[in-house]
Design a protein around this motif. Structure first.
Motif, PDB file in Angstrom:
ATOM      1  N   ARG A  14      -3.419 -26.868 -18.624  1.00 30.84           N
ATOM      2  CA  ARG A  14      -2.872 -28.232 -18.555  1.00 30.84           C
ATOM      3  C   ARG A  14      -3.142 -29.059 -19.807  1.00 30.84           C
ATOM      4  NH1 ARG A  14      -5.295 -28.286 -13.167  1.00 30.84           N
ATOM      5  NH2 ARG A  14      -6.975 -29.523 -14.045  1.00 30.84           N
ATOM      6  N   ILE A  15      -3.955 -28.555 -20.724  1.00 30.09           N
ATOM      7  CA  ILE A  15      -4.411 -29.370 -21.849  1.00 30.09           C
ATOM      8  C   ILE A  15      -3.283 -29.627 -22.848  1.00 30.09           C
ATOM      9  CG2 ILE A  15      -6.021 -29.497 -23.800  1.00 30.09           C
ATOM     10  CD1 ILE A  15      -7.202 -29.867 -20.881  1.00 30.09           C
ATOM     11  N   ARG A  16      -3.105 -30.925 -23.166  1.00 27.69           N
ATOM     12  CA  ARG A  16      -2.137 -31.358 -24.178  1.00 27.69           C
ATOM     13  C   ARG A  16      -2.817 -32.063 -25.345  1.00 27.69           C
ATOM     14  NH1 ARG A  16       1.852 -34.981 -21.155  1.00 27.69           N
ATOM     15  NH2 ARG A  16       2.807 -35.056 -23.206  1.00 27.69           N
ATOM     16  N   LEU A  17      -4.116 -32.373 -25.171  1.00 24.91           N
ATOM     17  CA  LEU A  17      -4.919 -33.020 -26.211  1.00 24.91           C
ATOM     18  C   LEU A  17      -6.306 -32.407 -26.182  1.00 24.91           C
ATOM     19  CD1 LEU A  17      -5.699 -35.277 -28.280  1.00 24.91           C
ATOM     20  CD2 LEU A  17      -6.176 -36.739 -26.280  1.00 24.91           C
ATOM     21  N   ALA A  18      -6.767 -31.916 -27.319  1.00 22.82           N
ATOM     22  CA  ALA A  18      -8.118 -31.361 -27.439  1.00 22.82           C
ATOM     23  C   ALA A  18      -8.907 -32.215 -28.426  1.00 22.82           C
ATOM     24  CB  ALA A  18      -8.063 -29.908 -27.913  1.00 22.82           C
ATOM     25  N   CYS A  19      -9.996 -32.808 -27.935  1.00 19.12           N
ATOM     26  CA  CYS A  19     -10.837 -33.686 -28.745  1.00 19.12           C
ATOM     27  C   CYS A  19     -12.158 -32.984 -29.042  1.00 19.12           C
ATOM     28  CB  CYS A  19     -11.115 -34.994 -28.016  1.00 19.12           C
ATOM     29  SG  CYS A  19      -9.630 -35.913 -27.574  1.00 19.12           S
ATOM     30  N   PHE A  20     -12.657 -33.211 -30.247  1.00 17.64           N
ATOM     31  CA  PHE A  20     -13.886 -32.558 -30.675  1.00 17.64           C
ATOM     32  C   PHE A  20     -14.826 -33.553 -31.325  1.00 17.64           C
ATOM     33  CE2 PHE A  20     -10.560 -29.437 -30.600  1.00 17.64           C
ATOM     34  CZ  PHE A  20     -11.159 -28.293 -30.088  1.00 17.64           C
ATOM     35  N   ASP A  21     -16.082 -33.512 -30.904  1.00 17.73           N
ATOM     36  CA  ASP A  21     -17.153 -34.152 -31.640  1.00 17.73           C
ATOM     37  C   ASP A  21     -17.288 -33.371 -32.947  1.00 17.73           C
ATOM     38  OD1 ASP A  21     -19.619 -35.528 -32.240  1.00 17.73           O
ATOM     39  OD2 ASP A  21     -20.693 -33.796 -31.448  1.00 17.73           O
ATOM     40  N   ASP A 103       0.837 -40.833 -24.342  1.00 21.33           N
ATOM     41  CA  ASP A 103       1.500 -40.762 -23.045  1.00 21.33           C
ATOM     42  C   ASP A 103       1.092 -39.510 -22.260  1.00 21.33           C
ATOM     43  OD1 ASP A 103       3.107 -41.832 -21.039  1.00 21.33           O
ATOM     44  OD2 ASP A 103       4.883 -40.732 -21.720  1.00 21.33           O
ATOM     45  N   ILE A 104      -0.211 -39.267 -22.210  1.00 23.49           N
ATOM     46  CA  ILE A 104      -0.748 -38.184 -21.384  1.00 23.49           C
ATOM     47  C   ILE A 104      -1.899 -38.750 -20.552  1.00 23.49           C
ATOM     48  CG2 ILE A 104      -0.124 -36.408 -23.071  1.00 23.49           C
ATOM     49  CD1 ILE A 104      -3.081 -36.150 -23.740  1.00 23.49           C
ATOM     50  N   THR A 105      -2.285 -38.031 -19.533  1.00 20.60           N
ATOM     51  CA  THR A 105      -3.402 -38.465 -18.701  1.00 20.60           C
ATOM     52  C   THR A 105      -4.693 -37.827 -19.220  1.00 20.60           C
ATOM     53  OG1 THR A 105      -3.237 -36.618 -17.154  1.00 20.60           O
ATOM     54  CG2 THR A 105      -1.879 -38.576 -16.689  1.00 20.60           C
ATOM     55  N   PRO A 106      -5.843 -38.443 -18.959  1.00 23.49           N
ATOM     56  CA  PRO A 106      -7.117 -37.812 -19.354  1.00 23.49           C
ATOM     57  C   PRO A 106      -7.303 -36.430 -18.730  1.00 23.49           C
ATOM     58  CG  PRO A 106      -7.477 -40.124 -18.910  1.00 23.49           C
ATOM     59  CD  PRO A 106      -6.054 -39.815 -18.480  1.00 23.49           C
ATOM     60  N   ASP A 107      -6.665 -36.181 -17.588  1.00 24.28           N
ATOM     61  CA  ASP A 107      -6.742 -34.861 -16.965  1.00 24.28           C
ATOM     62  C   ASP A 107      -6.078 -33.789 -17.830  1.00 24.28           C
ATOM     63  OD1 ASP A 107      -7.580 -33.301 -14.637  1.00 24.28           O
ATOM     64  OD2 ASP A 107      -5.423 -33.026 -14.298  1.00 24.28           O
ATOM     65  N   GLU A 108      -5.192 -34.214 -18.744  1.00 22.79           N
ATOM     66  CA  GLU A 108      -4.514 -33.281 -19.650  1.00 22.79           C
ATOM     67  C   GLU A 108      -5.243 -33.184 -20.995  1.00 22.79           C
ATOM     68  OE1 GLU A 108       0.144 -33.721 -18.623  1.00 22.79           O
ATOM     69  OE2 GLU A 108      -0.853 -35.593 -19.243  1.00 22.79           O
ATOM     70  N   ALA A 109      -6.454 -33.718 -21.037  1.00 21.49           N
ATOM     71  CA  ALA A 109      -7.245 -33.700 -22.269  1.00 21.49           C
ATOM     72  C   ALA A 109      -8.506 -32.867 -22.074  1.00 21.49           C
ATOM     73  CB  ALA A 109      -7.628 -35.130 -22.672  1.00 21.49           C
ATOM     74  N   VAL A 125     -12.390 -36.317 -18.922  1.00 19.77           N
ATOM     75  CA  VAL A 125     -11.352 -35.317 -19.192  1.00 19.77           C
ATOM     76  C   VAL A 125     -11.205 -34.253 -18.108  1.00 19.77           C
ATOM     77  CG1 VAL A 125     -11.479 -35.622 -21.695  1.00 19.77           C
ATOM     78  CG2 VAL A 125     -12.955 -33.929 -20.586  1.00 19.77           C
ATOM     79  N   GLY A 126     -10.063 -33.580 -18.163  1.00 17.99           N
ATOM     80  CA  GLY A 126      -9.794 -32.472 -17.255  1.00 17.99           C
ATOM     81  C   GLY A 126     -10.542 -31.211 -17.609  1.00 17.99           C
ATOM     82  N   LEU A 127     -10.971 -31.097 -18.875  1.00 16.79           N
ATOM     83  CA  LEU A 127     -11.733 -29.927 -19.306  1.00 16.79           C
ATOM     84  C   LEU A 127     -12.839 -30.383 -20.255  1.00 16.79           C
ATOM     85  CD1 LEU A 127     -12.208 -26.889 -19.314  1.00 16.79           C
ATOM     86  CD2 LEU A 127     -10.487 -26.677 -21.125  1.00 16.79           C
ATOM     87  N   ALA A 128     -14.063 -30.419 -19.744  1.00 17.26           N
ATOM     88  CA  ALA A 128     -15.240 -30.825 -20.518  1.00 17.26           C
ATOM     89  C   ALA A 128     -15.990 -29.571 -20.946  1.00 17.26           C
ATOM     90  CB  ALA A 128     -16.142 -31.715 -19.665  1.00 17.26           C
ATOM     91  N   VAL A 129     -16.261 -29.472 -22.263  1.00 19.73           N
ATOM     92  CA  VAL A 129     -16.829 -28.248 -22.827  1.00 19.73           C
ATOM     93  C   VAL A 129     -17.995 -28.589 -23.743  1.00 19.73           C
ATOM     94  CG1 VAL A 129     -16.306 -26.188 -24.215  1.00 19.73           C
ATOM     95  CG2 VAL A 129     -14.545 -27.176 -22.739  1.00 19.73           C
ATOM     96  N   ALA A 130     -19.001 -27.714 -23.743  1.00 15.66           N
ATOM     97  CA  ALA A 130     -20.154 -27.864 -24.631  1.00 15.66           C
ATOM     98  C   ALA A 130     -20.399 -26.544 -25.361  1.00 15.66           C
ATOM     99  CB  ALA A 130     -21.400 -28.235 -23.828  1.00 15.66           C
TER     100      ALA A 130
END
Length: 179
Positions: A14-21, A103-109, A125-130
């Motif tokens: 479902r991911i449309r946005l991937a954010c990275f520290d 125009d996406i939901t946090p669940d798609e991030a 987010v919909g996918l939290a990763v470490a």
């Protein structure tokens, strides 16, 4: 958080946005200063390739970091990334704003981070990763932890998971000459 492989792949698809520290996620977390007091950073080429592959395959990529550093801007330019946020105090708020603008939901991030300043974004987010070497206090708040450490290919693991879950592995391999 315990999650089955199937649940993880469904979230990743479902991911449309991937954010990275940046520090501790795209780098090994060490701060290195030269004799003039300028901070330098080392980025892993595998991570950069993964970020580019996401962008080329329709997944927006954002860097969201608490620190200000010219090396982050230079790496983002090198990779052609448009969404770069430095000096951020509330990563969750920036992430939600970015979702709204795209125009996406946090669940798609997705968000990948390694320490407490990432918690506000990880919880949105919909996918939290470490990465493997993340601080233990955030581990109960992520869906998945990579095998690789920050700055050593952890971001690439997330990129590959997203691409594979979206059914894009064969197309990516074909792009590089695999039949």
């Amino acid at each position: 958080m315990t999650m089955t492989e199937s649940d993880l792949r469904q979230r990743a698809a479902r991911i449309r946005l991937a954010c990275f520290d940046v520090d501790g996620t795209l780098t090994d977390g060490r701060l290195v200063y030269d004799g003039e007091g300028r901070e330098t950073k080392a980025f892993h080429v595998l991570d950069g390739q993964g970020l580019k592959l996401l962008e080329e395959n329709g997944v927006a990529v954002a860097l969201i970091t608490a620190r200000r550093n010219a090396a982050v801007q230079a790496r983002a330019r090198d990779l052609g990334l448009q969404h770069v946020y430095t000096g951020v105090k509330d990563k969750g708020a920036v992430l939600v704003q970015l979702c709204t603008s795209l125009d996406i939901t946090p669940d798609e991030a997705a968000h990948m981070g390694d320490d407490l300043p990432d918690l506000s974004a990880l919880l949105q987010v919909g996918l939290a990763v470490a990465p493997a070497n993340a601080h233990p206090w955030i581990l109960g708040h992520v869906h998945w932890q990579t095998r690789s450490r920050g700055g050593e290919g952890a971001a690439r693991e997330l990129c590959d998971l997203i691409l594979d879950a979206k059914g894009l592995r064969a197309a990516v391999l074909e792009q590089f000459g695999a039949a």
